[in-house]
Design an enzyme around this catalytic site. Structure first.
Site, short mmCIF file in Angstrom:
data_model
loop_
_atom_site.label_atom_id
_atom_site.label_comp_id
_atom_site.label_asym_id
_atom_site.label_seq_id
_atom_site.Cartn_x
_atom_site.Cartn_y
_atom_site.Cartn_z
N ARG A 311 4.13 5.09 51.82
CA ARG A 311 5.32 5.57 51.12
C ARG A 311 6.45 4.54 51.20
O ARG A 311 7.22 4.38 50.24
CB ARG A 311 5.78 6.93 51.65
N GLU A 722 13.82 15.72 50.98
CA GLU A 722 13.96 14.39 51.55
C GLU A 722 14.93 13.46 50.81
O GLU A 722 15.64 12.69 51.45
CB GLU A 722 12.58 13.72 51.62
#
Lengths: 787, 493
Positions: A311, A722
């Site tokens: 990620r 997030e």
């Protein structure tokens, strides 16, 4: 009236405020219940020769002390790479690693015994840093690469070049409720585990593994967590297994609640990252070529480190188009606790790197960093493919930049900052805008699934359960709103049950911001199925009672009633219809399933479309720095995000603000300090400083672009958990910006976190570089910054 | 002599005997009374999740203040009424209305995971209490809320919706605790018990535990002489932490919090006299007008919960080189009065410390009072506290500068004390001597900073590196120069 779209309170808010919402530690003691504690390894690396429990077992109230030899099943777990023991059998791998489990009649007895268990360990030198691991060739998983074009050639031929190193430190999740579990032995060796976990299916699996059971013999229940933030995605496993092992060996219920100190010393954190980069750019600061090399400190075991690195690599572009780019990533294996998920999951580390590179490009060229970011921003119809080949569709970033520049009064404030810095002898101000483009979906394709169980009871009330776990983010509240709307019911008629592997099976962790997307969609699908059956029944009923000919498609559910749109005065209460359905043997329960439609990402080639959509936004921070102490004040933050059409604006606003402040802690005051044995020295809030109420910017303007453009997701909403955390990088870049004013406009090396200490030391560096001759258009070697 | 404690929790009377007296208040309410709304997170007074309101008799009233229940002991609660989150709405059933603070937290999304929420609710409810037991006349504004909640950590919300909840509350809707819990009968009952000292012995986990809570200093001194190893406790903000971390669980406790007159704070004839058991809250109140600069530092010192428990005597005797009060007390030439078996003596505070946490204090001696000659008109006082986080953080570095300037901007004298730079707080004698008679300029202070940096011996620890502390010591004197200048309009302070 629909509930979705309204800021209804969190469905546990009254319980929170009155203290009646129970967490694991609050549940009444069961008859015969034992307290579980553990013995942590005092050393980071070495052969475990013997665990001497004789003296500890003599402590009054101690019932059992268990070690690896007492694990009846398989002593190994790990959701990506299976490399971690529940308890070490032959060597210890990090300071704080649980080595032995103590079961006692009381907390005090367990604590006394803990000091008396003797570990005979043949110490070996530890590897603690990224540098040491690289030198020793100690890695976790393969080195990964994502590339497009010819980065090296583009950099070599660029008019300007920069190269350097950037680091961001780890971060403790600091959920307020520490790791906790209760295990209750059942008949025939079965086990029920209450766990504070983001991942009940994983707890079910690891308890089954450790006890040598099938998953069908284990139930895991999670009512709520006192915070998770990623720290309970995998790492609730060891405490749950501790309790289960004690329950198995003693036949008694067992409870474990780690102290905050133990939790901080033993569990993994956000990964420390080292970024080495070379970038070539033109006179406007447009990036022509970028080569970026990530190393993370993975700790002793794989945990989720390779996915987190992935990620990070997928966010190394952030909001910016990189025509020629090479991104590599390698996880280092060290003797620290296995680092793990933390809100952002590598994204913040990738984004902080590229935003810092852009900030330095701007300072090198003497341009405003916002202008540099603008020329690099992803386009709407061109310059809009990511390095991994996914197109950024429906890109609102240019609009967000325009609006935020205007509403934050950026240009005027830039002039004010310049003027202030030119005259103040005591302070510096800095201003910076940064962006976020966060990819929504697990990058591991199979995890993008959710299931829900919906039951309409014969009195017309509804129970729903999904695989989502409630850690404060309000997923249960959103699901309750969605389900109530599906049936046209008041919220009070719907209860979201605790997450249990008895009801929802083979679930994914509640993570990747996707909890409401996956589980909300699954729940709505289950509702739709039940509603279809109920509508058929209702249509028959209306016809039989003299209404229009039966047509389920004309049946509506609203305001607690059911009616045919062609004859709205003929109504049934929803509860009445539920009763009729039961009598007519219509199934009022359904299981909903949702698999996100995704192309997916091929990690071997580094290409693909891993994300369903992106959540985007930008933020501007203005900071004040004391030249004498380095003391930092975040004076003002303006934030604008596209989070689609919100299911619950009150919940989402809390996610945005809370995420931002958590990110602000990461980039400013939160510092993990380790000793020579890899032992965490900042292991409690006395020494580890998360933001307090006084740190919230006095001016903090939070806005969203209200829109329903995201047709790919339920209610046209967007994931929000997030992404806002990553916007806090603007605070760090504002500090960097302030420092340039002390360095005659040059970039000043600074790493995350920008503690007061780091800032003061960087001011010294700035003063030195102020006197150095100014170079232009050539490579500038960034000196190593403040550790 | 009493063999038990008398206290009330949410209006219920409790006589506490034996080992329960030595529990922390948080464990007592959670485990013995099953009031699990009070949460334990850090067990060291740094997060406020365990906040409860403690009502102490003051005149004809109970005076309620928030404290961290995880780092105080049940024995300190003798004679008090404790209100937990369950007690804000006595007799409430499931669908009954909530307390206005709870209602506002619900409505404004002030909770997410909910674990910090009971502590936040209690700290906020406490902020609505007044000295006269009536409704608070004004709503709480954002600044007041930030002060009231500076000791409560929340990891989820980013605090904004908590502040919005607090601002929305109409103070007239908040029932004063005196109204929820009629005081007179409770006060009479508690006063009856308070006249007698409490002495409790118990055995816990094989260890004998003994408590003595005297009412007079004389009784305390006699007890200390016969029990030289007794742990002397006032606010227990340090002992509570050590207890919870298993670092120190004393077998004999001498609790001074009920000694008559030991908490008094008075100012007269240019001298501030503070009893050793005076809390930082009490000292903060009196110094607000008297020494605003000291008051400012006190408000950065711990949190309301800590200041309501922690005492100046504890701060001095604990002897930490980063104790926030010491630099001020050093430059003002404070003295301590010590009571012992051989009578009373006075000693300059600077002479009390011999080494790291080593004090010139005999086993039978107790610090009774601190006397501070207050800075006079024309003297310039500045106090500095540098820490990683502004609020609720232990200092990395502290400093105090007190100066008098003569005619023509010449330094008549300047006293400089620094903490966190050596095993004890230091007065920088050589730097002070060098400064005397020099012109008060930035250049002078810069040079003095270099001298100061040579006079200290800082270490690297979890709070900062040695070179950082050295740089702070240099810089702080230059900062003092700028701080001492008349402020131009719009300047940042």
């Amino acid at each position: 009236m629909p509930h979705s779209g309204k800021p209804v309170p969190h469905d546990s808010a009254r319980g929170h405020a009155t203290g009646t919402a129970p967490y694991i530690a609050d549940l009444p003691a069961l008859a015969g219940e034992l307290w579980v504690d553990y013995v942590p390894s005092p050393l980071p690396n070495g052969l475990l020769r013997r665990v001497d429990t004789d003296e500890a077992l003599r402590v009054s109230g101690v019932v059992a002390i268990l070690t690896a030899a007492d694990i009846p099943g398989r002593n190994r777990f790990g959701s990506i790479i299976c490399d971690e023991p529940f308890l070490p059998s032959d060597r210890v791998s990090y300071t704080g690693q649980p080595v032995a489990i103590i079961a006692a009649e009381s907390r005090e007895a367990a604590r006394r015994a803990r000091a008396l268990v003797r570990l005979d360990i043949a110490a070996e030198p530890p590897v603690l840093t990224i540098e040491e691991a690289c030198a020793a060739g100690l890695f976790i998983g393969p080195r990964r690469r994502i590339a497009r074009g010819d980065a090296a050639a583009a950099i070599a031929s660029a008019p300007h070049r920069l190269e350097g190193e950037f680091r961001s430190g780890g971060q403790e999740q600091f959920y307020l409720e520490s790791q906790a579990a209760i295990a209750i032995p059942g008949e025939q060796g079965q086990m029920v585990v209450h766990s504070s976990t983001q991942n009940p299916t994983e707890i079910q699996a690891v308890v089954a593994e450790a006890l040598g059971l099938g998953m069908h013999e284990v139930v895991c229940i999670c009512r709520r967590m006192g915070g998770g933030f990623g720290g309970k995605e995998t790492q609730a496993a060891i405490p749950a297994v501790m309790a289960a092992l004690v329950a198995r060996h003693t036949g008694r219920p067992a409870r474990v609640v780690w102290s905050k100190d133990d939790d901080m010393k033993t569990t993994g954190k956000r990964h420390e990252f080292r970024t080495r980069y070379r970038v070539g750019f033109d006179d406007d600061g447009r990036v022509l070529g970028l080569s970026i090399e990530f190393h993370s400190n993975g700790g002793a075991f794989a945990d989720l480190s390779t996915a987190i690195m992935e990620r990070a690599m997928l966010h190394a572009d952030n909001a910016y188009y990189l025509p020629h780019v090479e991104i590599t990533g390698q996880v280092c294996r060290t003797h620290l606790p296995p680092n793990t998920a933390f809100r952002g999951f590598g994204g913040p580390q990738g984004v902080a790197a590229i935003e810092t590179i852009l900030e330095d490009i701007a300072a090198t060229l003497g341009r405003d960093a916002l202008a540099v970011r603008r020329v690099n921003l992803y386009g709407v119809s061109e310059r809009n493919t990511t390095p991994y080949g996914q197109t950024v569709e429906g890109n609102l970033l240019p609009r967000i930049f325009d609006e935020l520049e205007r509403t934050s009064d950026y240009a005027t404030r830039r002039r004010a900052v310049q003027q202030f810095n030119a005259t103040s002898r005591t302070h510096l101000r800095g201003l910076a805008m940064t962006a976020v483009k966060f990819g929504i979906s697990f990058t591991t394709k199979f995890l993008n699934q959710g299931n829900a169980l919906v039951s309409v009871l014969m009195d017309g009330t509804v129970q729903v359960s999904t695989g989502a776990t409630e850690m404060g983010q309000g997923v249960n509240t959103k699901i309750r709103q969605l389900v109530a709307d599906e049936f046209g019911l008041p919220l009070e008629a719907v209860v979201v049950l605790p997450t249990s592997t008895e009801r929802n099976i083979n679930t994914s962790p509640t993570a990747a911001s996707a909890g409401a997307d996956l589980n909300g969609t699954a729940a709505v699908r289950a509702c739709a199925e039940i509603r279809g059956r109920m509508a058929e029944c209702a249509a028959r009923h209306f016809e039989a009672a003299g209404g229009p000919s039966a047509d389920p498609a004309q049946v509506r559910f609203a305001d607690g009633a059911v009616f045919d749109v062609r004859n709205p005065d003929q109504r049934l209460d929803f509860s009445e219809l539920a009763g009729i359905c039961r009598r007519e043997r219509v199934d009022l329960g359904a299981r909903g399933f949702y698999a996100t439609p995704l192309a997916g990402f091929d990690r071997e080639s580094g290409q693909g479309a891993p994300f369903l959509y992106y959540t985007t936004g930008a933020a501007v921070a203005e900071v004040l720095v004391d030249r004498f102490t380095g003391d930092l004040t975040v004076e003002r933050v303006d934030l604008l995000m596209d989070i689609g059409r919100m299911i619950n604006p009150g919940v989402d606003r809390g996610q945005v603000i809370g995420g931002f402040i958590q990110g602000m802690g990461w980039v400013t005051t939160e510092q993990l300090v380790y000793g020579a044995r890899g032992e965490l020295l900042s292991h409690s809030p006395t020494t580890y400083k998360i933001p307090s109420i006084g740190d919230v910017p006095r001016i903090f303007r939070v806005a969203v672009l209200d829109n329903d453009l995201n047709k790919r997701n339920i209610f046209s909403s967007k994931a929000v958990g997030e992404p806002p955390l990553l916007l806090a990088v603007c605070v760090f870049e504002a500090v960097k910006n302030a420092l340039t004013y002390a360095a005659a406009g040059r970039p000043v090396p600074l790493f995350i976190p920008a503690t007061n200490e780091a800032i003061l030391m960087a001011l010294d560096e700035a003063a030195k570089s102020r006197n150095a001759p100014k170079e232009s258009g050539v490579a500038v070697e960034s000196p190593v910054g403040v550790p | 002599m009493r063999d038990h404690l008398l206290l009330y929790v949410n209006g219920q009377r409790h006589e506490v005997r034996g080992a329960d007296a030595f529990l922390t208040l948080a464990d007592f309410v959670r485990e013995r009374l099953r009031l699990t709304g009070t949460k334990i997170v850090c067990a060291e007074g740094d997060c406020g999740a365990c906040t409860v309101l403690v009502g102490r008799p003051r005149g004809r009233r109970l005076h309620y203040l928030p404290v961290d229940s995880c780092i105080c002991f049940v024995y300190q609660m003798d004679g008090c009424h404790i209100v937990t989150v369950e007690g804000l709405t006595p007799g409430r059933r499931e669908n009954d209305p909530l307390h206005p603070v709870q209602e506002a937290m619900v409505r404004h999304h002030g909770s997410q995971c909910g674990f910090c929420t009971p502590g936040i609710v209690m700290a906020m409810a406490g902020a609505f209490e007044t000295d006269d037991g009536r409704h608070r006349p004004e709503p709480l504004d954002a600044d007041a809320l930030r002060r009231a909640l500076s000791g409560n950590l929340c990891r989820c919300t980013g605090y904004v919706q908590i502040i919005e909840a607090g601002e929305s509350i109409d103070p007239a809707s908040v029932p004063p605790l005196a109204q929820l819990y009629p005081e007179q009968a409770m006060l009479a009952d508690l006063a009856g018990a308070a006249a007698q000292p409490a002495a409790i012995s118990a055995v816990r986990g094989g260890q004998t535990m003994e408590l003595f809570a005297p009412r007079t200093l004389e009784e305390a001194v006699v007890f200390k002489a016969s029990h030289p190893d007794a742990a002397v406790v006032c606010g227990a903000t340090d002992l509570g932490v050590q207890h919870n971390k298993g670092l120190r669980v004393p077998s004999v406790v001498l609790d001074l919090s009920h000694v008559e007159g030991l908490s008094d704070v008075v100012a007269a004839d240019g001298v501030l006299r503070m009893g050793a058991a005076a809390t930082w809250t009490a000292i903060g109140d009196i110094t607000e007008d008297l020494v605003p600069e000291f008051h400012r530092i006190i408000t950065l010192f711990g949190s309301p919960q800590i200041r309501n428990a922690g005492t100046i005597g504890g701060n001095i005797v604990n002897g930490s080189p980063i104790a926030d009060s010491l630099p001020f007390l050093f430059v003002t030439h404070a003295e301590v009065e010590i009571a012992g078996g051989a009578g009373r003596r006075r000693v300059a505070l600077t002479r009390l410390y011999r080494g790291y946490k080593q004090l010139d204090l005999a086993p039978d001696e107790l610090v009774a009072e601190v006397r501070v000659p207050l800075p006079r008109r024309g003297e310039i006082l500045r106090l500095y506290k540098v820490s990683k986080r502004r609020d609720m953080d232990i200092s990395t570095f502290t400093a105090a500068v007190l100066a008098r300037l003569g005619d023509g901007g010449v330094i008549e004298w300047m006293r400089v004390a620094m903490g966190g730079v050596a095993p004890v707080v230091l007065r920088l004698a050589r730097t002070e001597q060098w400064l005397e008679g020099r012109p008060f300029t930035e250049e002078t202070m810069r040079e003095a900073g270099h001298l100061a940096a040579q006079e200290i011996s800082p270490i690297t620890d979890v709070r900062g590196e040695a070179r950082y502390r050295r740089r702070l010591a240099e810089n702080i004197l230059v900062k003092f120069y700028h701080d001492a200048q008349p402020a131009p309009a719009g300047a940042v302070r």
